[in-house]
Design a protein around this motif. Structure first.
Motif, PDB file in Angstrom:
ATOM      1  N   UNK A   1      -0.445   1.551  -2.066  1.00 17.20           N
ATOM      2  CA  UNK A   1       0.616   1.987  -3.192  1.00 17.20           C
ATOM      3  C   UNK A   1       0.265   3.207  -3.721  1.00 17.20           C
ATOM      4  N   UNK A   2      -1.025   3.663  -4.065  1.00 16.71           N
ATOM      5  CA  UNK A   2      -1.414   5.047  -4.580  1.00 16.71           C
ATOM      6  C   UNK A   2      -0.836   6.015  -3.588  1.00 16.71           C
ATOM      7  N   UNK A   3      -1.187   5.750  -2.285  1.00 18.32           N
ATOM      8  CA  UNK A   3      -0.897   6.943  -1.507  1.00 18.32           C
ATOM      9  C   UNK A   3       0.765   7.094  -1.304  1.00 18.32           C
ATOM     10  N   UNK A   4       1.591   5.949  -1.568  1.00 16.77           N
ATOM     11  CA  UNK A   4       2.982   6.195  -1.432  1.00 16.77           C
ATOM     12  C   UNK A   4       3.407   6.762  -2.966  1.00 16.77           C
ATOM     13  N   UNK A   5       2.825   6.687  -3.923  1.00 16.43           N
ATOM     14  CA  UNK A   5       3.095   7.133  -5.067  1.00 16.43           C
ATOM     15  C   UNK A   5       2.897   8.490  -5.025  1.00 16.43           C
TER      16      UNK A   5
ATOM     17  N   UNK B   1       5.127  10.773  -2.944  1.00 15.67           N
ATOM     18  CA  UNK B   1       6.481  10.945  -3.724  1.00 15.67           C
ATOM     19  C   UNK B   1       6.370  11.607  -4.973  1.00 15.67           C
ATOM     20  N   UNK B   2       5.492  11.305  -5.727  1.00 18.68           N
ATOM     21  CA  UNK B   2       5.598  11.949  -6.978  1.00 18.68           C
ATOM     22  C   UNK B   2       4.336  13.021  -7.481  1.00 18.68           C
ATOM     23  N   UNK B   3       3.418  13.120  -6.663  1.00 23.17           N
ATOM     24  CA  UNK B   3       2.436  14.211  -6.793  1.00 23.17           C
ATOM     25  C   UNK B   3       1.827  14.784  -5.367  1.00 23.17           C
ATOM     26  N   UNK B   4       2.932  15.357  -4.902  1.00 26.39           N
ATOM     27  CA  UNK B   4       2.510  15.930  -3.525  1.00 26.39           C
ATOM     28  C   UNK B   4       1.720  16.973  -3.339  1.00 26.39           C
ATOM     29  N   UNK B   5       1.306  17.573  -4.703  1.00 28.64           N
ATOM     30  CA  UNK B   5       0.481  18.741  -4.660  1.00 28.64           C
ATOM     31  C   UNK B   5      -0.942  18.177  -4.825  1.00 28.64           C
ATOM     32  N   UNK B   6      -1.142  16.767  -5.034  1.00 27.19           N
ATOM     33  CA  UNK B   6      -2.500  16.187  -5.295  1.00 27.19           C
ATOM     34  C   UNK B   6      -3.246  15.884  -4.032  1.00 27.19           C
TER      35      UNK B   6
ATOM     36  N   UNK C   1      -6.041  13.039  -2.607  1.00 25.39           N
ATOM     37  CA  UNK C   1      -6.760  11.621  -2.957  1.00 25.39           C
ATOM     38  C   UNK C   1      -8.274  11.978  -2.304  1.00 25.39           C
ATOM     39  N   UNK C   2      -9.099  11.575  -3.038  1.00 24.57           N
ATOM     40  CA  UNK C   2     -10.355  11.589  -2.372  1.00 24.57           C
ATOM     41  C   UNK C   2     -11.181  10.292  -3.022  1.00 24.57           C
ATOM     42  N   UNK C   3     -11.966   9.244  -1.686  1.00 24.57           N
ATOM     43  CA  UNK C   3     -12.509   8.005  -1.952  1.00 24.57           C
ATOM     44  C   UNK C   3     -13.873   8.481  -2.279  1.00 24.57           C
ATOM     45  N   UNK C   4     -14.235   7.793  -3.472  1.00 23.88           N
ATOM     46  CA  UNK C   4     -16.149   7.901  -3.751  1.00 23.88           C
ATOM     47  C   UNK C   4     -16.668   6.659  -3.503  1.00 23.88           C
ATOM     48  N   UNK C   5     -17.537   6.338  -2.413  1.00 27.48           N
ATOM     49  CA  UNK C   5     -18.139   5.255  -2.125  1.00 27.48           C
ATOM     50  C   UNK C   5     -19.577   5.167  -2.656  1.00 27.48           C
ATOM     51  N   UNK C   6     -19.796   4.233  -3.607  1.00 26.46           N
ATOM     52  CA  UNK C   6     -21.111   3.916  -4.329  1.00 26.46           C
ATOM     53  C   UNK C   6     -21.810   2.798  -3.859  1.00 26.46           C
TER      54      UNK C   6
END
Length: 358
Positions: A161-165, A168-173, A175-180
């Motif tokens: 859902x985050x990827x879809x949003x 659609x709404x923030x194509x200039x952003x 996403x980076x996943x941080x694994x701890x």
């Protein structure tokens, strides 16, 4: 009880599918048990502005700021930390998309995402340019304790859902996943209360009590559950739906918090850092630490320190501090705490000296 993390491993969502089929990479990340889904305005590498001198790369980042698009020069020293055979660099190339840098060495080509270059290069990018907005906090440990964050993220409807949003709404952003890895804890003890009152416990009983406190521990599953709960409550990520409004001091507590109280723990601290990726974590509810409000100019520059070694060590401490968050929660109410910690009757007084409550 103070829970603290390892430094994170930062990957893109696309990296999940590369890691899935790479046994060595999966093994390296197998103990990652907390993950953050974060976002920021995308930072590109300018494909038309890159050069190399030995293993030093000069280029420019393309950054979108409120004032408009700007180019920020950078210098990247290629080391064994990020590239195999770093002493034998033959060529560097930027993808036409500006999202990756390819480093060619003898017999090997390493693809570095732009966020990796941002983390390792020297540049004049501001903290605001690099800040990561925390969108979601989750845990990747199953009932058997074998499932990792990678396993969870590969089958995660909220991430989808985050990827879809975002598309659609923030194509200039990006996403980076941080694994701890949350697998360390410290126990902190303090004394207080009415120092003039006659103790009810004997010295032997008190020694046993302190020894028991020092030996208190939690299962790995419990540590991960507490870390997740504390981070969600602290950051208030927009895609988390549970635990955001939890009152850790309420009388009706989650089971894991009840377990802490049974161990005589009355407070919880969850510490998380992102110093190695050179990007601060933030949300509307949790802003990065502003070290300029804590230290004066001389302290920030280390001008009072005599040796260069001390100055470098102090600069590293400041860097770590401004990239850390401390989620702190009392497990008891102010009235409960006043009864055994904060209230003090001073010599010659008859009333308790109560600490103001906020």
């Amino acid at each position: 009880m103070h829970l603290y993390s390892s430094m994170p491993t930062a990957i893109t969502p696309a990296d999940l599918y590369e890691i899935k089929g790479n046994p060595a990479a999966r093994a390296a990340l197998a103990t990652c048990n907390i993950y953050l889904v974060t976002a920021r305005r995308r930072i590109y590498i300018d494909p038309s502005n890159v050069s190399r001198e030995g293993n030093v790369v000069h280029g420019a980042f393309i950054v979108q700021r409120t004032s408009g698009v700007t180019h920020v020069p950078f210098e990247l020293t290629i080391t064994d930390e990020i590239v195999v055979n770093a002493d034998y660099v033959r060529d560097v190339q930027v993808f036409g998309s500006g999202t990756h840098l390819a480093v060619v060495t003898e017999g090997n080509t390493t693809i570095l995402a732009a966020h990796v270059v941002v983390a390792h290069a020297d540049s004049a990018l501001s903290g605001e340019d690099k800040d990561l907005e925390v969108l979601y906090v989750g845990q990747g440990i199953g009932r058997s304790g074998q499932r990792s964050a990678i396993d969870r993220l590969l089958n995660h409807t909220t991430l989808q859902r985050i990827l879809a949003d975002a598309s659609t709404f923030r194509p200039d952003h990006e996403l980076i996943l941080l694994l701890y890895r949350f697998q360390n804890l410290k126990i902190m003890l303090s004394t207080g209360g009415d120092l003039n009152a006659e103790p009810e416990a004997s010295s032997a009983e008190e020694r046993l009590h302190v020894d028991r406190m020092h030996q208190a521990t939690l299962s790995r599953h419990a540590q991960v559950a507490l870390a997740e709960a504390g981070l969600i409550r602290h950051f208030q990520p927009i895609y988390n739906t549970q635990l955001k409004d939890s009152d850790f001091s309420a009388r009706k507590k989650a089971k894991i918090l009840q377990d802490l109280l049974r161990k005589d723990m009355t407070g919880l601290i969850v510490e998380i850092s992102s110093g190695n990726v050179r990007s601060r974590l933030r949300t509307e509810s949790a802003h990065p630490i502003d070290i300029s409000q804590i230290f004066d100019e001389a302290a920030l520059t280390g001008s009072r320190l005599e040796s260069e070694t001390d100055k470098r060590a102090w600069a590293a401490e400041l860097h770590q501090m401004e990239h850390s968050h401390f989620a702190q929660f009392a497990l008891t109410t102010p009235d409960e705490r006043d009864s055994f910690v904060h209230g003090t009757i001073w010599q010659g007084e008859t009333q308790r000296d109560n600490v103001p409550r906020s």
